[in-house]
Design a protein around this motif. Sequence first.
Motif, PDB file in Angstrom:
ATOM      1  N   ASP A 174     -12.515  42.289 -15.617  1.00 43.42           N
ATOM      2  CA  ASP A 174     -11.998  43.600 -16.161  1.00 43.42           C
ATOM      3  C   ASP A 174     -11.469  44.508 -14.951  1.00 43.42           C
ATOM      4  OD1 ASP A 174     -10.676  45.902 -17.597  1.00 43.42           O
ATOM      5  OD2 ASP A 174     -12.462  46.301 -17.638  1.00 43.42           O
ATOM      6  N   GLU A 202      -7.677  51.206 -25.926  1.00 44.88           N
ATOM      7  CA  GLU A 202      -8.218  50.404 -28.155  1.00 44.88           C
ATOM      8  C   GLU A 202      -7.604  49.041 -27.479  1.00 44.88           C
ATOM      9  OE1 GLU A 202      -9.505  50.538 -31.330  1.00 44.88           O
ATOM     10  OE2 GLU A 202     -10.007  51.853 -29.900  1.00 44.88           O
ATOM     11  N   LYS A 205     -10.148  47.188 -25.562  1.00 47.23           N
ATOM     12  CA  LYS A 205     -11.641  46.852 -26.757  1.00 47.23           C
ATOM     13  C   LYS A 205     -11.499  45.754 -27.814  1.00 47.23           C
ATOM     14  CE  LYS A 205     -14.183  49.448 -29.346  1.00 47.23           C
ATOM     15  NZ  LYS A 205     -14.859  50.783 -29.870  1.00 47.23           N
ATOM     16  N   GLU A 209     -13.714  42.300 -27.705  1.00 45.45           N
ATOM     17  CA  GLU A 209     -14.501  41.680 -28.951  1.00 45.45           C
ATOM     18  C   GLU A 209     -13.343  40.384 -29.362  1.00 45.45           C
ATOM     19  OE1 GLU A 209     -13.697  45.006 -31.446  1.00 45.45           O
ATOM     20  OE2 GLU A 209     -14.872  46.539 -30.548  1.00 45.45           O
TER      21      GLU A 209
END
Length: 251
Positions: A174, A202, A205, A209
């Motif tokens: 990241d 967002e 994220k 995931e």
Amino acid sequence: MISKEEIKQRQAQLDKEPIIYEWEAIYPAIVGKNGKLIRFCIGALPLLIVAILYTWFVVHKEAYITLIPMYIGLGLACYFVYFLQLSDNKCRYQLTQKGVITYTQQNIPESVYGFFRGFAWFGMGVCVVAAVVVGPAVFVGAGAFALMSFSFRNFKPQIDKDNHIFINDIKIFDIYDENHIMFMSKPFFIAAKTRLFYNTLEEKKIILEKLNKILIEPSFARFTSTKEAYQDDFIKNAFKLHNEMYRENQE
């Protein structure tokens, strides 16, 4: 160890995989904390220095009539350098179960392409008229201009497509100060082409995931910059393995 032929086969098969998640992102030509400054130094600063020096020369020689065409030329040069050499990049990502497909192109307005296509046809027209009036000998001096005009006549956006498969040991990085996620594998990787840029936190994220589910909780690390990430032991070992394989293939 997997062969290069099998890697190519897997990359080709990636196009048939169902798309799990798809997104678009725009990122600068020069990524990093000082990217804007570097882009200014490469593009605008040399032209600004030329403009200042030429203005001094004009004032000294009192040749003011040449200022306007000179400034127009510098303006077009700046336009060319920024939009065609240092423009932002637009990328579309398609995340699948076995890898990521990327479509990358320069984020250049259609008006820019239209301008250069029009300029190319105008240049070709000038060359034809000059050849009729002066004769073929005109191309001895204007050959480069004619060739440039011909090459720009069908100037269109170029889209680069790359298939990146998930293979061997994978680690996700990241790079939060540069707004992208980078995944690396050993020893087959191309660092510059495994960067997944995002627009919002967002979106980032969601991407993380999805990757965690696909890769079943892979190794993960967070860094402020790509330069800092390259000091990670995983990447150092990947480079080492890559270089060893390269030397073996050369022998």
